[in-house]
Design a protein around this motif. Structure first.
Motif, short mmCIF file in Angstrom:
data_model
loop_
_atom_site.label_atom_id
_atom_site.label_comp_id
_atom_site.label_asym_id
_atom_site.label_seq_id
_atom_site.Cartn_x
_atom_site.Cartn_y
_atom_site.Cartn_z
N GLY A 42 84.91 84.91 31.90
CA GLY A 42 84.81 85.35 30.51
C GLY A 42 86.16 85.37 29.82
O GLY A 42 86.29 84.92 28.67
N ASP B 221 91.24 88.46 45.18
CA ASP B 221 92.67 88.45 44.85
C ASP B 221 93.31 87.06 44.85
O ASP B 221 94.52 86.97 44.81
CB ASP B 221 93.44 89.25 45.90
CG ASP B 221 93.28 90.74 45.71
OD1 ASP B 221 92.26 91.13 45.13
OD2 ASP B 221 94.17 91.48 46.11
N THR B 222 92.52 85.99 44.98
CA THR B 222 93.16 84.70 45.20
C THR B 222 93.15 83.84 43.94
O THR B 222 92.12 83.69 43.29
CB THR B 222 92.43 83.93 46.32
OG1 THR B 222 91.04 83.94 46.03
CG2 THR B 222 92.66 84.56 47.67
N HIS C 157 93.95 79.99 43.00
CA HIS C 157 94.05 78.75 43.78
C HIS C 157 94.95 77.72 43.10
O HIS C 157 95.18 77.79 41.89
CB HIS C 157 92.65 78.18 43.99
CG HIS C 157 91.86 79.00 44.96
ND1 HIS C 157 91.13 78.45 45.97
CD2 HIS C 157 91.71 80.33 45.08
CE1 HIS C 157 90.56 79.40 46.68
NE2 HIS C 157 90.89 80.55 46.15
N MET D 28 73.28 90.83 33.33
CA MET D 28 72.26 91.26 32.38
C MET D 28 71.72 90.03 31.63
O MET D 28 70.53 89.91 31.38
CB MET D 28 72.90 92.26 31.39
CG MET D 28 72.07 92.74 30.24
SD MET D 28 71.81 91.60 28.86
CE MET D 28 73.41 91.56 28.04
N SER E 193 77.51 84.50 37.13
CA SER E 193 76.26 84.72 36.41
C SER E 193 75.35 83.50 36.54
O SER E 193 74.13 83.63 36.63
CB SER E 193 76.60 85.01 34.94
OG SER E 193 75.49 84.94 34.14
N GLY F 95 87.02 82.33 49.63
CA GLY F 95 87.64 82.98 48.47
C GLY F 95 87.73 82.03 47.29
O GLY F 95 88.75 81.92 46.63
N GLY G 24 85.37 81.84 44.65
CA GLY G 24 84.54 82.22 43.50
C GLY G 24 85.32 82.31 42.20
O GLY G 24 84.83 81.90 41.14
N ALA H 271 84.74 80.03 38.88
CA ALA H 271 84.44 80.68 37.60
C ALA H 271 85.39 80.16 36.52
O ALA H 271 84.98 79.86 35.38
CB ALA H 271 84.57 82.20 37.74
C1 LIG Z 1 83.10 90.99 48.84
C2 LIG Z 1 83.54 89.85 47.98
C3 LIG Z 1 84.88 89.44 48.04
C4 LIG Z 1 85.29 88.34 47.30
N1 LIG Z 1 86.58 87.91 47.40
C5 LIG Z 1 86.98 86.82 46.70
C6 LIG Z 1 88.33 86.34 46.76
O1 LIG Z 1 89.20 86.90 47.46
N2 LIG Z 1 88.66 85.25 46.01
C7 LIG Z 1 87.74 84.62 45.21
O2 LIG Z 1 88.08 83.60 44.56
N3 LIG Z 1 86.49 85.07 45.11
C8 LIG Z 1 86.08 86.15 45.82
N4 LIG Z 1 84.79 86.59 45.70
C9 LIG Z 1 83.91 85.94 44.71
C10 LIG Z 1 84.40 86.35 43.31
O3 LIG Z 1 84.55 87.76 43.24
C11 LIG Z 1 83.45 85.89 42.20
O4 LIG Z 1 82.96 84.60 42.48
C12 LIG Z 1 84.20 85.86 40.85
O5 LIG Z 1 84.73 87.14 40.57
C13 LIG Z 1 83.27 85.43 39.71
O6 LIG Z 1 83.92 85.61 38.47
P1 LIG Z 1 83.08 85.89 37.15
O7 LIG Z 1 84.06 86.01 36.04
O8 LIG Z 1 81.98 84.91 37.05
O9 LIG Z 1 82.35 87.29 37.43
P2 LIG Z 1 82.96 88.72 37.78
O10 LIG Z 1 84.29 88.61 38.41
O11 LIG Z 1 81.89 89.44 38.53
O12 LIG Z 1 83.16 89.40 36.37
C14 LIG Z 1 82.07 89.85 35.62
C15 LIG Z 1 82.59 90.90 34.65
O13 LIG Z 1 81.53 91.25 33.76
C16 LIG Z 1 81.51 92.65 33.60
N5 LIG Z 1 80.13 92.98 33.26
C17 LIG Z 1 79.04 92.92 34.04
N6 LIG Z 1 77.93 93.23 33.35
C18 LIG Z 1 78.33 93.51 32.08
C19 LIG Z 1 77.65 93.89 30.90
N7 LIG Z 1 76.32 94.03 30.88
N8 LIG Z 1 78.38 94.12 29.78
C20 LIG Z 1 79.71 93.95 29.78
N9 LIG Z 1 80.42 93.60 30.87
C21 LIG Z 1 79.73 93.37 32.01
C22 LIG Z 1 81.97 93.19 34.95
O14 LIG Z 1 82.49 94.51 34.82
C23 LIG Z 1 83.04 92.18 35.32
O15 LIG Z 1 84.31 92.53 34.82
C24 LIG Z 1 84.36 87.67 46.45
C25 LIG Z 1 83.03 88.12 46.37
C26 LIG Z 1 82.61 89.18 47.12
C27 LIG Z 1 81.18 89.62 47.06
#
Ligand SMILES: Cc1cc2nc3c(=O)[nH]c(=O)nc-3n(C[C@H](O)[C@H](O)[C@H](O)COP(=O)(O)OP(=O)(O)OC[C@H]3O[C@@H](n4cnc5c(N)ncnc54)[C@H](O)[C@@H]3O)c2cc1C
Length: 405
Positions: A19, A49-50, A52, A171, A293, A302, A304, A308
């Motif tokens: 986002g 924390d990574t 890349h 959501m 999402s 690591g 994800g 994203a």
């Molecule tokens: C245990 C674990 C460890 C991991 N470690 C790593 C790692 O070391 N390195 C790596 O690359 N990936 C790691 N991953 C995967 C990684 O965390 C995700 O793939 C990545 O964070 C996805 O990014 P995103 O922006 O799509 O979503 P997210 O990082 O999940 O961000 C979503 C954001 O939306 C917000 N949000 C949610 N719902 C709402 C709402 N309704 N209204 C407003 N805000 C909302 C949340 O608070 C959050 O800030 C790990 C996953 C898990 C389960």
């Protein structure tokens, strides 16, 4: 009572890596964007924390790499594991043809704060913290906005496009009834901190032994630990008692003997449920999901955060001209899914393969595991380590920043 209404061109639900990066790129091209983040800040320690090499390359293309590298970044050129007490090297990033051939370990809140600082230079960037997206607004079969809630008050945000970047428990995906295909995961992760000593190893580690897997991420004066358990067994781990859990940690990492007692209550240990899935269709008229999402990633590799961010860049490259020419249609959104579905599927296939072939088997047997043949080969033949380095560090179909003058 009248509900307050805000209008923007793009409303992004979720201020994670996907986002914030998309918000930054749209605002940088002069497109008004509002990002909603439910928390008041980014200080959540369950974030990965990574950063890349492929993401670092994007920062270079955006001309913000030098500023990013002034933050306290821990550079890791090789990654390995300790399996049954034997240390092996699995991936070597140093040969990648990029500006930063290493994994940068940095607390994710530092990365997100940095990206927000960059984005705030653009007046079109509007970040609403402590604001939760609670529902979608749909009119005439098209999504036209989001109902948001901040400090108990609800209001509407009207937009030409709603982006779901709200992670694994999205959501946006739930309310839009997009179809989810679950790929399954045999494990969950228990997330906790233990203090780190100067005499400890400096690099982040994965340890596998006696039916247990422990990941330790170096965060300076403490280790951020992730301990894998079989999915759905947290209750039985808890009912076994904290002391039994501490002993379990010592089986895989005896050198934590003087520290496991820092875990005095289950409140210090968070359960992170692992989900691997993807949407069969990432979009509807006026709405698109990206990042977790659209495809929740396993922590394996690591990768994800990188995926994203790559989604955000691909989306920006396709959305910016469509916004500029006022011709944003379902075809525009389909083009984004078409571009990103291939790297997502292949990365998830590899994650699921490793989950089933390695994690599942290790968690099943309380014995010293042998080193799997592919890992033996990687350890013996340094050249081969470039392959996992490319898959983890760059990934399938890396994106680049397009210029729109
Ligand atoms: C245990 C674990 C460890 C991991 N470690 C790593 C790692 O070391 N390195 C790596 O690359 N990936 C790691 N991953 C995967 C990684 O965390 C995700 O793939 C990545 O964070 C996805 O990014 P995103 O922006 O799509 O979503 P997210 O990082 O999940 O961000 C979503 C954001 O939306 C917000 N949000 C949610 N719902 C709402 C709402 N309704 N209204 C407003 N805000 C909302 C949340 O608070 C959050 O800030 C790990 C996953 C898990 C389960």
């Amino acid at each position: 009572m009248d509900i307050k209404s805000v209008t923007t061109r793009c409303c992004i639900v979720g201020g994670g890596p996907a986002g914030i990066m998309l918000g930054f790129l749209l605002a940088r091209s002069g497109i008004p964007v509002t990002v909603l983040e439910q928390w008041p800040d980014f200080f959540r320690d369950f974030r990965g924390d990574t950063i890349h090499p492929a993401t670092l390359e994007l920062l270079y293309e955006l001309n913000i790499l030098d500023a990013f590298l002034r933050l306290p970044v821990d550079k890791t050129y090789q990654i390995g594991a300790e399996i049954g007490g034997k240390k092996i090297t699995i991936a070597d990033f140093s040969h990648l043809k990029v500006h930063c051939p290493y994994l940068a370990f940095i607390p994710q809140w530092d990365f997100l704060n940095f990206m927000v600082e960059q984005a705030k230079q653009y007046p079109e960037f509007n970040l609403l913290l402590q604001t939760e997206g609670v529902d979608l607004i749909k009119e005439n079969n098209r999504y036209v906005g989001v109902i948001a809630k901040s400090q108990g008050e609800q209001f509407e945000i009207r937009a030409e496009l709603v982006i779901g970047a709200d992670g694994r428990h999205s959501m946006v995906r739930e309310k839009s009834h997009l179809t989810v295909e679950a790929l399954g995961a045999p494990m969950d992760v228990l997330w906790f901190r233990l203090s780190r000593k100067d005499s400890d190893e400096t690099f982040s580690l994965g340890k596998i032994d006696l039916g247990r897997i422990l990941i330790m991420i170096n965060r300076g004066n403490y280790w951020q630990c992730g301990f894998l358990i079989r999915k759905g067994t947290f209750d039985s781990v808890q009912s076994g008692g904290l002391e039994a859990f501490q002993q379990s940690l010592l089986k895989v990492s005896p050198n934590l003997k003087d520290r496991v007692e820092e875990l005095k209550s289950w409140d210090q240990i968070k359960l992170l449920t692992v989900t691997v899935d993807h949407l069969t269709k990432w979009y509807e008229a006026g709405l698109l999901c990206i990042g977790d999402s659209a495809h929740a990633m396993s922590p394996i590799g690591g990768v994800g955060i990188n995926l994203a961010i790559q989604d955000a860049v691909a989306a920006a490259n396709i959305l910016i001209p469509a916004f500029q020419k006022n011709n944003l249609t379902e075809d525009t959104l389909r083009a984004i899914q078409d571009r990103r579905a291939f790297p997502t599927r292949w990365t998830q296939r590899i994650q699921v393969f490793l989950q089933n072939r390695i994690i599942d088997r290790v968690l099943d047997k309380s014995v010293h595991p042998g080193i799997p043949l592919p890992f033996k080969l990687l350890n013996k033949v340094p050249f081969l380590r470039r392959i996992p380095a490319y898959i983890i560090g760059i990934g399938f179909r890396p994106e680049h920043i397009k210029r729109f003058d």
